[in-house]
Design a protein around this motif. Structure first.
Motif, PDB file in Angstrom:
ATOM      1  N   GLY A 108       1.699   4.995  -2.341  1.00 29.96           N
ATOM      2  CA  GLY A 108       0.288   4.599  -2.451  1.00 29.96           C
ATOM      3  C   GLY A 108      -0.312   4.882  -3.812  1.00 29.96           C
ATOM      4  O   GLY A 108      -1.500   4.640  -4.026  1.00 29.96           O
TER       5      GLY A 108
ATOM      6  N   ILE B 246       0.841  -1.205   0.000  1.00 31.72           N
ATOM      7  CA  ILE B 246       0.000   0.000   0.000  1.00 31.72           C
ATOM      8  C   ILE B 246       0.879   1.260   0.000  1.00 31.72           C
ATOM      9  O   ILE B 246       0.500   2.278  -0.589  1.00 31.72           O
ATOM     10  CB  ILE B 246      -1.016   0.030   1.177  1.00 31.72           C
TER      11      ILE B 246
ATOM     12  N   SER C  35      -5.656  -1.474  -0.944  1.00 34.48           N
ATOM     13  CA  SER C  35      -6.045  -0.370  -0.057  1.00 34.48           C
ATOM     14  C   SER C  35      -7.118  -0.769   0.949  1.00 34.48           C
ATOM     15  O   SER C  35      -7.352  -0.067   1.912  1.00 34.48           O
ATOM     16  CB  SER C  35      -6.507   0.828  -0.895  1.00 34.48           C
TER      17      SER C  35
END
Ligand code: NAD
Length: 492
Positions: free
Chosen positions: A290, A285, A297
């Protein structure tokens, strides 16, 4: 820290083998998210530039300067292209880091190497893939052959600029097409360098064109162009939907879309190696800050191990403290720009206001640098109907949900408009197979997350898009399938 010499950027477009300013002379400013510094001005291409690039690509396709080259020769050029990417690895990696903020160590080890490997793999494949002969009666010979579609428009996002471009241009070029690439306005610089290196490798002028610019100004004219035969897009689901509309309302060009994700990662209590599951959940993640379409997620952890899992996960977080991405040991760098950073911060506020429990992070950081940094953020107590569990945040935000029933967790995992990837962690072979089969996703990871290879397809179910990048399946997107039926009158 080693002294890094900033590359001399050339922001001009590449059209018909020449670096040129936009027809209007307009530019946009390329700003580094590392420290807010101006990197360079970049050609702001619009419809007139797209017309010129498509005309060059069409002319190159029609006179067969590339598609008519023997596959073995195209292979040589493509592998030289890959070699040149590696020969310029340092410059390309530094450019990528300065342009979009990812750690330099990954820009080189992952982005440059994967892009080069992809170019080489498709180059190597072209003289090894055979066409077919149908099993007809002996009064006929039916050939099923693959031909390049013609002019391929490619539109890519900013999160892995070189890799996303390579996944499309490598199979499209290897198959003999001409290509017009529009990189993201947030990260246009390495795409332009790929254009230079393609020329240097021997891809003839006009075959590969690069036109930087904004989506509505440069992307739309490409998707709407009636002389483009195929549009290959990677980006958000919202824009992907527009791409299919534009393909339909123009010339019914083939439209392939690799779009967003909200991938579930399900950890059962009988997970074979909790430490590995924690490292993969956290590492995947927060990788690329990200900003990965397949980032897991939504983390579903079986209730009986949730506390132990979170304790281990939080212990790893100090490693993910954002730092200057140019430092060699940094693993968490900057987000791509202030727009994206503010978007992520907005989602964090939404998570708090909807009642999720903020366990770590949640703040902008390193503000004194002038760059775009957000802390690694973890929310516990997330429900699947909360905005942070439904919408793609595309930032360093992990949502943790707990479960105690297998059927229910599969239902929740699938309760999303997306279907890009998913993860399952269990020691039970039946459960692993059963859950993997029930998950509606293009890739299901079992007892790992994010291991990957050019040999396997990448793409999504549902609103994660249409079509697959990577593997030999990608050739299907950039080739037409032709039947030639030859009558044989007098069999002996
Ligand atoms: P985006 O959709 O905003 O932009 C992608 C590209 O489309 C850019 O080049 C942009 O300039 C262009 N564009 C924007 N509006 C356009 C329009 N009206 N007409 C034509 N082109 C237009 O996406 P982004 O913010 O650059 O990238 C993030 C998104 O990409 C995320 O949703 C992520 O999940 C997705 N993504 C998907 C994959 C995958 O393989 N499925 C891989 C990487 C990223």
């Amino acid at each position: 820290m080693q002294t890094l010499t900033r590359p001399a950027f050339d922001g001009r477009a590449l059209i018909n083998g020449q670096r040129v300013a936009s027809r209007s002379g307009a530019t946009f400013t390329c700003i580094s998210p590392v420290d807010g510094a101006v990197l360079t001005e970049v050609a702001r291409c619009e419809a007139a530039d797209i017309d010129a690039a498509v005309a060059a690509a069409r002319a190159a396709f029609e006179d067969r300067r590339w598609s008519g080259m023997a596959p073995a020769k195209r292979k040589k050029v493509m592998t030289r292209f890959a070699d040149l990417v590696l020969a310029n690895a340092q410059e390309l990696a530094l450019t990528e880091t300065l342009d979009m903020g990812k750690p330099l160590r990954y820009a080189q080890a992952v982005d440059v190497n994967s892009a080069a490997n992809c170019l080489r793999w498709y180059g190597e494949a072209v003289d090894k893939v055979y066409d077919e002969i149908a099993p007809t009666a002996d009064t006929a010979l039916a050939l099923i052959t693959r031909e390049p579609v013609g002019v391929v428009g490619v539109i890519v996002p900013w999160n892995y600029p070189m890799i996303m471009a390579a996944w499309k241009i490598a199979p499209a070029l290897a198959a003999g097409n001409s290509v017009v690439l529009k990189p993201s306005e947030k990260s246009p610089l390495t795409a332009l360098r790929l254009g230079d290196l393609a020329l240097e490798a021997g891809i003839p002028a006009g075959v590969f064109n690069v036109v930087p610019g904004y989506g509505p100004e440069a992307g739309s004219p490409l998707a709407l162009h009636t002389d483009v035969d195929c549009i290959a897009f990677t980006g958000s689901t919202a824009v992907g939907k527009k791409i299919h509309v534009m393909a339909g309302q123009s010339n019914l060009k083939r439209a392939w879309t690799e779009l967003g994700g909200k991938s579930p990662n399900i950890v059962f209590a009988d997970c074979p190696n909790l430490d590995r599951a924690v490292e993969a959940a956290v590492g995947s993640i927060f990788f690329n800050q990200g900003q990965s379409c397949n980032a897991p997620s939504r983390l579903f952890v079986e209730a009986s191990i949730k506390d132990a899992f979170l304790e281990k996960a939080l212990a790893l977080l100090p490693q993910y403290t954002p730092r200057n991405p140019l430092e060699p040991d940094t693993i968490m760098g900057a987000l791509v720009d202030t727009v994206q950073m503010n978007n992520v911060l907005r989602y964090i506020e939404l998570g708090k206001s909807e009642g999720a429990k903020l366990l770590a992070g949640g703040e902008q950081t390193l503000t004194e640098t002038g760059g775009c940094y957000v802390q690694a953020t973890v929310f516990d107590g997330v429900r699947n109907d909360m905005t942070i569990a439904r919408e793609e945040i595309f930032g360093p935000v992990l949502s943790v949900l707990s479960f105690s029933d297998t059927a229910e967790v599969v239902r929740q995992a699938n309760q999303t408009i997306y279907g890009l990837q998913a993860g399952v962690w269990t020691s039970d072979l039946n459960k692993a197979h059963g859950v993997a089969r029930a998950l509606r996703a293009g890739t299901v990871h079992v007892n790992q997350y994010d291991e990957d290879d050019i040999t396997v397809p990448f793409g999504g179910f549902k609103q994660s898009g249409v079509g697959r990048d990577k593997s030999l399946h990608a050739f299907d997107k950039y080739t037409e399938c032709k039947t030639t039926w030859i009558r044989i009158d007098s069999p002996v």
